[in-house]
Design a protein around this motif. Sequence first.
Motif, mmCIF file in Angstrom:
data_model
loop_
_atom_site.group_PDB
_atom_site.id
_atom_site.type_symbol
_atom_site.label_atom_id
_atom_site.label_comp_id
_atom_site.label_asym_id
_atom_site.label_seq_id
_atom_site.Cartn_x
_atom_site.Cartn_y
_atom_site.Cartn_z
ATOM 1 N N MET A 1 -59.317 36.079 80.058
ATOM 2 C CA MET A 1 -59.548 35.442 78.785
ATOM 3 C C MET A 1 -59.028 34.014 78.851
ATOM 4 O O MET A 1 -57.869 33.747 78.626
ATOM 5 C CB MET A 1 -58.842 36.225 77.686
ATOM 6 C CG MET A 1 -58.975 35.509 76.411
ATOM 7 S SD MET A 1 -58.478 36.074 74.913
ATOM 8 C CE MET A 1 -57.838 37.319 74.433
ATOM 9 N N GLU A 3 -59.805 31.640 76.925
ATOM 10 C CA GLU A 3 -59.622 31.063 75.602
ATOM 11 C C GLU A 3 -58.135 30.904 75.275
ATOM 12 O O GLU A 3 -57.734 29.945 74.630
ATOM 13 C CB GLU A 3 -60.306 31.916 74.525
ATOM 14 C CG GLU A 3 -61.796 31.694 74.416
ATOM 15 C CD GLU A 3 -62.618 32.534 75.374
ATOM 16 O OE1 GLU A 3 -62.034 33.250 76.222
ATOM 17 O OE2 GLU A 3 -63.857 32.466 75.290
ATOM 18 N N GLU A 35 -71.392 22.673 74.946
ATOM 19 C CA GLU A 35 -72.206 23.888 74.951
ATOM 20 C C GLU A 35 -72.134 24.650 76.274
ATOM 21 O O GLU A 35 -72.330 25.853 76.303
ATOM 22 C CB GLU A 35 -73.669 23.549 74.657
ATOM 23 C CG GLU A 35 -73.937 23.138 73.235
ATOM 24 C CD GLU A 35 -75.395 22.790 72.989
ATOM 25 O OE1 GLU A 35 -76.177 22.689 73.953
ATOM 26 O OE2 GLU A 35 -75.745 22.623 71.813
ATOM 27 N N THR A 37 -69.484 25.127 78.202
ATOM 28 C CA THR A 37 -68.128 25.544 78.570
ATOM 29 C C THR A 37 -67.986 27.044 78.723
ATOM 30 O O THR A 37 -67.046 27.506 79.354
ATOM 31 C CB THR A 37 -67.097 25.078 77.531
ATOM 32 O OG1 THR A 37 -67.430 25.642 76.264
ATOM 33 C CG2 THR A 37 -67.022 23.569 77.474
ATOM 34 N N MET A 38 -68.851 27.801 78.133
ATOM 35 C CA MET A 38 -68.802 29.263 78.186
ATOM 36 C C MET A 38 -67.531 29.811 77.537
ATOM 37 O O MET A 38 -66.978 30.810 77.991
ATOM 38 C CB MET A 38 -68.928 29.776 79.623
ATOM 39 C CG MET A 38 -70.143 29.249 80.338
ATOM 40 S SD MET A 38 -71.641 29.577 79.417
ATOM 41 C CE MET A 38 -72.426 30.696 80.513
ATOM 42 N N ILE A 39 -67.037 29.119 76.509
ATOM 43 C CA ILE A 39 -65.908 29.651 75.751
ATOM 44 C C ILE A 39 -66.371 29.930 74.325
ATOM 45 O O ILE A 39 -67.360 29.370 73.859
ATOM 46 C CB ILE A 39 -64.686 28.711 75.731
ATOM 47 C CG1 ILE A 39 -64.980 27.438 74.951
ATOM 48 C CG2 ILE A 39 -64.187 28.411 77.116
ATOM 49 C CD1 ILE A 39 -63.742 26.701 74.533
ATOM 50 N N ASN A 40 -65.630 30.781 73.651
ATOM 51 C CA ASN A 40 -65.904 31.089 72.266
ATOM 52 C C ASN A 40 -64.928 30.276 71.414
ATOM 53 O O ASN A 40 -63.741 30.593 71.371
ATOM 54 C CB ASN A 40 -65.717 32.587 72.037
ATOM 55 C CG ASN A 40 -66.032 32.999 70.622
ATOM 56 O OD1 ASN A 40 -65.913 32.219 69.684
ATOM 57 N ND2 ASN A 40 -66.420 34.249 70.457
ATOM 58 N N PRO A 41 -65.390 29.219 70.752
ATOM 59 C CA PRO A 41 -64.473 28.366 69.995
ATOM 60 C C PRO A 41 -63.775 29.100 68.856
ATOM 61 O O PRO A 41 -62.638 28.767 68.513
ATOM 62 C CB PRO A 41 -65.345 27.233 69.482
ATOM 63 C CG PRO A 41 -66.737 27.571 69.788
ATOM 64 C CD PRO A 41 -66.754 28.711 70.733
ATOM 65 N N GLU A 42 -64.424 30.112 68.280
ATOM 66 C CA GLU A 42 -63.773 30.869 67.207
ATOM 67 C C GLU A 42 -62.543 31.606 67.740
ATOM 68 O O GLU A 42 -61.528 31.714 67.041
ATOM 69 C CB GLU A 42 -64.750 31.868 66.570
ATOM 70 C CG GLU A 42 -65.820 31.216 65.711
ATOM 71 C CD GLU A 42 -67.036 30.773 66.522
ATOM 72 O OE1 GLU A 42 -67.171 31.183 67.699
ATOM 73 O OE2 GLU A 42 -67.844 30.008 65.986
ATOM 74 N N GLN A 43 -62.613 32.111 68.956
ATOM 75 C CA GLN A 43 -61.450 32.767 69.561
ATOM 76 C C GLN A 43 -60.338 31.763 69.825
ATOM 77 O O GLN A 43 -59.163 32.067 69.639
ATOM 78 C CB GLN A 43 -61.831 33.468 70.860
ATOM 79 C CG GLN A 43 -62.603 34.738 70.651
ATOM 80 C CD GLN A 43 -62.935 35.407 71.972
ATOM 81 O OE1 GLN A 43 -62.844 34.812 73.043
ATOM 82 N NE2 GLN A 43 -63.342 36.660 71.890
ATOM 83 N N TYR A 65 -63.291 22.224 65.287
ATOM 84 C CA TYR A 65 -64.038 21.897 66.502
ATOM 85 C C TYR A 65 -65.446 21.416 66.174
ATOM 86 O O TYR A 65 -65.994 21.729 65.131
ATOM 87 C CB TYR A 65 -64.091 23.092 67.450
ATOM 88 C CG TYR A 65 -64.899 24.263 66.948
ATOM 89 C CD1 TYR A 65 -66.257 24.368 67.235
ATOM 90 C CD2 TYR A 65 -64.314 25.255 66.179
ATOM 91 C CE1 TYR A 65 -66.998 25.438 66.775
ATOM 92 C CE2 TYR A 65 -65.041 26.320 65.718
ATOM 93 C CZ TYR A 65 -66.384 26.412 66.018
ATOM 94 O OH TYR A 65 -67.116 27.466 65.549
ATOM 95 N N SER A 67 -69.215 21.040 68.200
ATOM 96 C CA SER A 67 -69.996 21.418 69.370
ATOM 97 C C SER A 67 -70.691 20.176 69.941
ATOM 98 O O SER A 67 -71.296 19.408 69.197
ATOM 99 C CB SER A 67 -71.038 22.466 68.988
ATOM 100 O OG SER A 67 -71.762 22.874 70.115
#
Length: 112
Positions: A1, A3, A35, A37-43, A65, A67
């Motif tokens: 993880m 994130e 776009e 980065t392959m991360i979930n910004p909400e996490q 954040y 995008s």
Amino acid sequence: MHEYSIAYDIFATAKRTALENSATIVKKVYMDVGEMTMINPEQVVFLFDTMCEEDPLFSGCELEYRSVSVKTKCKCGYEGSERFACPDCGLLPEIIEGREVMVTNIEIEVDD
């Protein structure tokens, strides 16, 4: 993880900046997330908020954040958003924006 490590780096950057500038409180931290980065910004926001709960310097701090869309450039002169094959020549274009995770601004309060 990954994130978690990203949230921690953002937290550490904001804390270092706040301490260097004699801040009494960190109000808001802004970041750009590409776009690709392959991360979930909400996490990342959730984890950042969790870290802030334990530090009074960050009481009520928000992480906001934005995008960042992918921008590419090809050797043939094409510039646009195609990621996988240049629509003009078929080669793989170079991604020049859209892979970054970056703190762009930190709002702090200081005593006069």
